[in-house]
Enzyme design. Structure first.
Site, PDB file in Angstrom:
ATOM      1  N   SER A  87       0.657  -1.172  -0.156  1.00 45.48           N
ATOM      2  CA  SER A  87      -0.030  -0.167  -0.253  1.00 45.48           C
ATOM      3  C   SER A  87       0.794   1.409   0.070  1.00 45.48           C
ATOM      4  O   SER A  87       0.470   2.327   0.093  1.00 45.48           O
ATOM      5  CB  SER A  87      -1.040   0.017   1.045  1.00 45.48           C
ATOM      6  OG  SER A  87      -0.057   0.215   2.299  1.00 45.48           O
ATOM      7  N   THR A 207      -1.997   3.055   3.736  1.00 46.47           N
ATOM      8  CA  THR A 207      -1.093   4.563   3.350  1.00 46.47           C
ATOM      9  C   THR A 207      -0.400   4.377   4.797  1.00 46.47           C
ATOM     10  O   THR A 207      -0.789   3.804   5.891  1.00 46.47           O
ATOM     11  CB  THR A 207      -2.189   5.682   3.286  1.00 46.47           C
ATOM     12  OG1 THR A 207      -2.665   5.544   2.441  1.00 46.47           O
ATOM     13  CG2 THR A 207      -1.463   7.219   3.699  1.00 46.47           C
ATOM     14  N   THR A 225       1.945   6.903   0.242  1.00 48.63           N
ATOM     15  CA  THR A 225       0.731   6.010  -0.077  1.00 48.63           C
ATOM     16  C   THR A 225       1.028   6.079  -1.508  1.00 48.63           C
ATOM     17  O   THR A 225       1.735   6.524  -2.481  1.00 48.63           O
ATOM     18  CB  THR A 225      -0.521   6.610   0.099  1.00 48.63           C
ATOM     19  OG1 THR A 225      -1.380   5.465  -0.101  1.00 48.63           O
ATOM     20  CG2 THR A 225      -1.086   7.560  -0.584  1.00 48.63           C
ATOM     21  N   ARG A 235      -4.797   9.563 -10.954  1.00 48.16           N
ATOM     22  CA  ARG A 235      -6.023   9.766  -9.857  1.00 48.16           C
ATOM     23  C   ARG A 235      -5.121  10.199  -8.393  1.00 48.16           C
ATOM     24  O   ARG A 235      -4.068   9.625  -8.095  1.00 48.16           O
ATOM     25  CB  ARG A 235      -6.611   8.674  -9.498  1.00 48.16           C
ATOM     26  CG  ARG A 235      -7.470   8.698  -8.217  1.00 48.16           C
ATOM     27  CD  ARG A 235      -6.826   8.160  -6.948  1.00 48.16           C
ATOM     28  NE  ARG A 235      -7.668   8.166  -5.579  1.00 48.16           N
ATOM     29  CZ  ARG A 235      -7.359   8.010  -4.375  1.00 48.16           C
ATOM     30  NH1 ARG A 235      -6.027   7.821  -4.371  1.00 48.16           N
ATOM     31  NH2 ARG A 235      -7.986   7.885  -3.311  1.00 48.16           N
ATOM     32  N   VAL A 236      -5.445  11.238  -7.763  1.00 50.52           N
ATOM     33  CA  VAL A 236      -4.900  11.723  -6.412  1.00 50.52           C
ATOM     34  C   VAL A 236      -5.662  11.735  -5.336  1.00 50.52           C
ATOM     35  O   VAL A 236      -6.715  12.154  -5.431  1.00 50.52           O
ATOM     36  CB  VAL A 236      -4.123  13.212  -6.741  1.00 50.52           C
ATOM     37  CG1 VAL A 236      -3.578  13.780  -5.432  1.00 50.52           C
ATOM     38  CG2 VAL A 236      -3.194  13.294  -7.729  1.00 50.52           C
ATOM     39  N   GLY A 237      -5.086  11.163  -4.177  1.00 47.80           N
ATOM     40  CA  GLY A 237      -6.249  11.076  -2.970  1.00 47.80           C
ATOM     41  C   GLY A 237      -5.684  12.228  -2.204  1.00 47.80           C
ATOM     42  O   GLY A 237      -5.309  13.290  -2.722  1.00 47.80           O
ATOM     43  N   ASP A 238      -6.123  11.860  -0.834  1.00 49.25           N
ATOM     44  CA  ASP A 238      -5.872  12.888  -0.038  1.00 49.25           C
ATOM     45  C   ASP A 238      -4.402  13.106   0.799  1.00 49.25           C
ATOM     46  O   ASP A 238      -3.883  14.292   1.255  1.00 49.25           O
ATOM     47  CB  ASP A 238      -6.772  12.849   1.405  1.00 49.25           C
ATOM     48  CG  ASP A 238      -6.670  11.427   1.941  1.00 49.25           C
ATOM     49  OD1 ASP A 238      -6.234  10.343   1.020  1.00 49.25           O
ATOM     50  OD2 ASP A 238      -6.847  11.231   3.198  1.00 49.25           O
ATOM     51  N   THR A 258      -5.622   8.086   6.727  1.00 39.71           N
ATOM     52  CA  THR A 258      -5.645   6.808   6.042  1.00 39.71           C
ATOM     53  C   THR A 258      -7.132   6.681   5.777  1.00 39.71           C
ATOM     54  O   THR A 258      -8.070   7.025   6.355  1.00 39.71           O
ATOM     55  CB  THR A 258      -4.884   5.695   6.562  1.00 39.71           C
ATOM     56  OG1 THR A 258      -5.750   5.225   7.530  1.00 39.71           O
ATOM     57  CG2 THR A 258      -3.463   6.126   6.752  1.00 39.71           C
ATOM     58  N   GLY A 259      -7.066   5.955   4.500  1.00 39.64           N
ATOM     59  CA  GLY A 259      -8.733   5.422   4.137  1.00 39.64           C
ATOM     60  C   GLY A 259      -9.147   6.078   2.766  1.00 39.64           C
ATOM     61  O   GLY A 259      -8.255   6.607   2.102  1.00 39.64           O
ATOM     62  N   GLY A 261      -9.629   8.414   0.406  1.00 41.12           N
ATOM     63  CA  GLY A 261      -9.085   9.687   0.074  1.00 41.12           C
ATOM     64  C   GLY A 261     -10.120  10.783  -0.366  1.00 41.12           C
ATOM     65  O   GLY A 261     -10.105  11.863  -0.095  1.00 41.12           O
TER      66      GLY A 261
HETATM   67  N1  ASP Z   1      -5.939   7.775   1.669  1.00 35.94           N
HETATM   68  C1  ASP Z   1      -5.286   7.074   0.754  1.00 35.94           C
HETATM   69  C2  ASP Z   1      -5.884   7.729  -0.604  1.00 35.94           C
HETATM   70  O1  ASP Z   1      -7.183   8.134  -0.800  1.00 35.94           O
HETATM   71  C3  ASP Z   1      -5.486   5.623   0.691  1.00 35.94           C
HETATM   72  C4  ASP Z   1      -5.537   4.943   1.910  1.00 35.94           C
HETATM   73  O2  ASP Z   1      -5.219   5.464   3.034  1.00 35.94           O
HETATM   74  O3  ASP Z   1      -5.943   3.783   2.102  1.00 35.94           O
HETATM   75  O4  ASP Z   1      -4.961   7.861  -1.625  1.00 35.94           O
END
Ligand code: ASP
Length: 362
Positions: A87, A207, A225, A235-238, A258-259, A261
């Site tokens: 991850s 992450t 991450t 794609r860009v997350g948080d 985490t989680g 985004g």
């Molecule tokens: N937060 C991260 C994202 O959305 C992924 C994750 O933490 O699982 O890119």
């Protein structure tokens, strides 16, 4: 995330923080509010649950006098380099085309600076590149091709980040996406309707966020991450977005996530958590309030279960200037790693809004 609800009935009540919250079994998070307040500031390192070694490494460096940012980056580098962690960094799960794209951000409290990279390919330690953006450019966020060129200009080596195991996981996902495309998983001549059914099982997140207070009482943080597995390229997350996946204010504290985004990007929760702490909330209360905000602002039906609660999870981790620490998640079952000076870090249950139960194995 595999979640089924244990209790049908839900309570609407006020949290200790004074906001309205949805809470689950045994009053969920409310029953768990337990801020760890210290009388004198001591070094603290917190991370997501995959950071047991990272937090221990960061604490070891801090005790030797390292700056908090150098310490947390060295900590998360362990996870970025780990071929068994799918991850983050090397061996991270790739995008839908089988290419690994990484996101990371850093914030340095005492100098009020930050740096980030997003969608960077072929560099296994995006956290180090994020720090380079902070130290050696007038920018805060560099993405894609530009981020790779910037990293190479600073001597980072390109390498193939896709391991055999990550490639096999990706191929399994691709071959099982649909019965109406041309990719087929292993099958025998009698097989019917092959190629569907593994999507949710394989579509995982992961992450590492790691934040610390050093011996000088300075605060810094990092989030790194490979993002959502099998995402649309680009794609860009948080994680690389300051204010969303990470935020640090040296006078107040730090928070990271985490989680999912996408949910956090709509709320910019990390900066919100730091602001809640500025107003006097404990890290745990502040993290819970961010979870509540996301839950109450999720309106799209496809993202909600039958009870109207988010189907996804988001986790937050925070430390305050006073040395308090805490974590919270939308769903129960998450943990965070903490180190307050011990040789070995430990895991603590996050507070939560909703009680979840893993679905029985088929
Ligand atoms: N937060 C991260 C994202 O959305 C992924 C994750 O933490 O699982 O890119």
């Amino acid at each position: 995330m595999d979640i089924s609800i244990k209790r049908r009935d839900f309570l609407k009540t006020a949290t200790a923080a004074g906001v309205t919250a949805l809470v689950g079994d045994k009053l969920g998070a409310l029953g768990q509010l337990q801020a760890q307040t210290k009388t004198a500031v001591k070094p603290v390192v917190i991370s997501s649950a995959n950071g047991l070694m990272a937090t221990a490494k960061a604490m070891e460096m801090i005790q030797q006098g390292a700056d908090a940012l150098d310490a947390v980056i060295a900590g998360v580098n362990i996870v970025e380099d780990d071929p068994n962690d799918n991850s983050v960094g090397y061996a991270g799960l790739p995008n839908e085309e089988g290419v690994v794209e990484l996101d990371s951000s850093v914030m340095h409290g005492p100098s009020c600076r930050g740096g980030a990279v997003a969608s960077i390919r072929s560099i296994k330690n995006p956290s180090k590149v994020a720090k380079m953006v902070m130290d050696r450019s007038d920018h805060i966020l560099i993405v894609g091709e530009g981020a790779l060129k910037f990293a190479k200009a600073h001597g980072f080596q390109e390498e193939n980040l896709l391991t055999e195991s990550s490639r096999e996981i990706w191929l399994k996902w691709k071959e099982n996406l649909s019965t109406e495309d041309d990719w087929l998983p292993p099958h025998d001549i009698e097989s019917k309707d092959i190629g569907e059914g593994l999507k949710s099982y394989l579509r995982n997140h992961g992450t590492i966020n790691c934040d610390a207070i050093d011996l000088k009482g300075n605060i810094s943080g990092v989030t790194t991450t490979s993002g959502l597995a099998f995402k649309i390229p680009g794609r860009v997350g948080d994680s690389p977005i300051l204010g969303a996946g990470l935020y640090v204010d040296n006078e107040v504290g730090a928070a990271g996530s985490t989680g999912r985004g996408e949910a956090n990007l709509l709320s910019c929760s990390s900066v919100m958590i730091v602001e809640y702490m500025r107003q006097g909330k404990s890290p745990e209360q502040a993290c819970l309030m961010a979870c509540e905000r996301i839950a109450s602002h999720t309106k799209e039906r496809r993202l909600l279960n039958d009870q109207g609660w988010p189907k996804f999870n988001v986790n937050f981790y925070a430390i305050s200037k006073k040395g308090e620490y805490g974590g919270a998640a939308i769903w129960s079952g998450s943990r965070y790693a903490i180190n307050t000076g011990e040789k070995q870090s430990r895991l603590i249950d996050c507070a939560y809004l909703f009680k979840s139960e893993p679905k029985p194995k088929k």
